[in-house]
Design a protein around this motif. Structure first.
Motif, PDB file in Angstrom:
ATOM      1  N   LEU A 118      16.887  44.395  -8.037  1.00 17.83           N
ATOM      2  CA  LEU A 118      15.447  44.163  -8.190  1.00 17.83           C
ATOM      3  C   LEU A 118      14.790  43.853  -6.847  1.00 17.83           C
ATOM      4  O   LEU A 118      13.673  44.302  -6.584  1.00 17.83           O
ATOM      5  CB  LEU A 118      15.202  43.025  -9.186  1.00 17.83           C
ATOM      6  CG  LEU A 118      15.559  43.338 -10.641  1.00 17.83           C
ATOM      7  CD1 LEU A 118      15.515  42.064 -11.488  1.00 17.83           C
ATOM      8  CD2 LEU A 118      14.633  44.401 -11.208  1.00 17.83           C
ATOM      9  N   SER A 131       9.062  44.422  -8.804  1.00 14.96           N
ATOM     10  CA  SER A 131      10.021  43.649  -9.594  1.00 14.96           C
ATOM     11  C   SER A 131       9.774  42.137  -9.526  1.00 14.96           C
ATOM     12  O   SER A 131      10.590  41.367 -10.033  1.00 14.96           O
ATOM     13  CB  SER A 131      11.452  43.949  -9.120  1.00 14.96           C
ATOM     14  OG  SER A 131      11.664  43.435  -7.817  1.00 14.96           O
ATOM     15  N   ASP A 164       7.810  40.105 -11.161  1.00 14.83           N
ATOM     16  CA  ASP A 164       7.770  39.433 -12.456  1.00 14.83           C
ATOM     17  C   ASP A 164       9.163  39.294 -13.068  1.00 14.83           C
ATOM     18  O   ASP A 164       9.530  38.226 -13.562  1.00 14.83           O
ATOM     19  CB  ASP A 164       6.843  40.166 -13.433  1.00 14.83           C
ATOM     20  CG  ASP A 164       5.380  40.014 -13.065  1.00 14.83           C
ATOM     21  OD1 ASP A 164       5.038  39.067 -12.330  1.00 14.83           O
ATOM     22  OD2 ASP A 164       4.568  40.850 -13.515  1.00 14.83           O
ATOM     23  N   GLU A 165       9.940  40.353 -13.010  1.00 13.19           N
ATOM     24  CA  GLU A 165      11.281  40.298 -13.590  1.00 13.19           C
ATOM     25  C   GLU A 165      12.172  39.323 -12.822  1.00 13.19           C
ATOM     26  O   GLU A 165      12.946  38.569 -13.418  1.00 13.19           O
ATOM     27  CB  GLU A 165      11.909  41.694 -13.617  1.00 13.19           C
ATOM     28  CG  GLU A 165      13.180  41.742 -14.443  1.00 13.19           C
ATOM     29  CD  GLU A 165      13.719  43.157 -14.641  1.00 13.19           C
ATOM     30  OE1 GLU A 165      14.846  43.265 -15.144  1.00 13.19           O
ATOM     31  OE2 GLU A 165      13.027  44.144 -14.305  1.00 13.19           O
ATOM     32  N   ARG A 166      12.054  39.316 -11.499  1.00  9.93           N
ATOM     33  CA  ARG A 166      12.849  38.362 -10.698  1.00  9.93           C
ATOM     34  C   ARG A 166      12.450  36.933 -11.012  1.00  9.93           C
ATOM     35  O   ARG A 166      13.296  36.051 -11.123  1.00  9.93           O
ATOM     36  CB  ARG A 166      12.675  38.650  -9.209  1.00  9.93           C
ATOM     37  CG  ARG A 166      13.460  39.850  -8.763  1.00  9.93           C
ATOM     38  CD  ARG A 166      13.439  39.984  -7.270  1.00  9.93           C
ATOM     39  NE  ARG A 166      12.291  40.754  -6.836  1.00  9.93           N
ATOM     40  CZ  ARG A 166      11.829  40.777  -5.595  1.00  9.93           C
ATOM     41  NH1 ARG A 166      12.392  40.050  -4.659  1.00  9.93           N
ATOM     42  NH2 ARG A 166      10.801  41.525  -5.282  1.00  9.93           N
ATOM     43  N   GLU A 188      11.224  35.831 -13.806  1.00  9.37           N
ATOM     44  CA  GLU A 188      11.766  35.506 -15.129  1.00  9.37           C
ATOM     45  C   GLU A 188      13.250  35.143 -15.043  1.00  9.37           C
ATOM     46  O   GLU A 188      13.696  34.184 -15.678  1.00  9.37           O
ATOM     47  CB  GLU A 188      11.569  36.690 -16.087  1.00  9.37           C
ATOM     48  CG  GLU A 188      10.124  36.907 -16.485  1.00  9.37           C
ATOM     49  CD  GLU A 188       9.904  38.214 -17.231  1.00  9.37           C
ATOM     50  OE1 GLU A 188      10.905  38.865 -17.636  1.00  9.37           O
ATOM     51  OE2 GLU A 188       8.731  38.599 -17.398  1.00  9.37           O
TER      52      GLU A 188
END
Length: 154
Positions: A101, A108, A110-112, A114
């Motif tokens: 990511l 990325s 937002d995903e990181r 999270e």
């Protein structure tokens, strides 16, 4: 007369790790380390460093013309971050996913975030469990010390 524009420049946030090292061994620009130097500085075996690169946990490391790895301060910072993730108990597969990511860049974020929020939650739960265990251990130590003094008639 010289006019100076004092408007602050807002740069995009740099996607870099916060250094866990108080000081890098060499200043930026002079930061080329062999795998042996990195192993000595970080405490991570050279074999493990090669494996990290092989599985995608480490970004591609710069190489000399004869193939020798040359690590930078940024690589040291990444390894320090990976070490912190390992301390949390994060599985290697999840760390590799996080590294993937990072390589994707801003898309990325937002995903990181999270992933890190979930990890933080798990760490806080573990800290609470350890505090509870410490409370029990401290009580047992106090009981044993008191019992010892009582048996000695003190």
């Amino acid at each position: 007369m010289t006019v100076i524009d004092s408007t602050p420049v807002k740069s995009p946030p740099l996607d870099a790790c916060v250094s866990v090292w108080p000081v890098h061994p060499r200043p930026d620009g002079q930061d080329r380390y062999t795998i042996g130097e990195v192993a000595e500085f970080t405490g991570i075996r050279a074999h493990t460093l090669r494996w990290y690169e092989q599985i995608g946990l480490m970004p591609q490391v710069e190489r000399t013309h004869n193939g020798q790895r040359l690590f930078s301060n940024r690589d040291l910072d990444w390894l320090g971050f990976v070490g912190k993730l390992r301390l949390t108990g994060m599985p290697v597969a999840d760390m590799v996913r996080f590294a993937e990511l990072v390589r994707q860049g801003e898309v990325s974020y937002d995903e990181r975030r999270e992933i890190l929020e979930q990890t933080r939650s798990e760490v806080l739960t573990r800290i609470a469990e350890l505090r509870d265990a410490l409370t029990v251990i401290n009580a047992k130590i106090e009981f044993l010390a008191t019992a010892r003094r009582a048996s000695e008639g003190v």
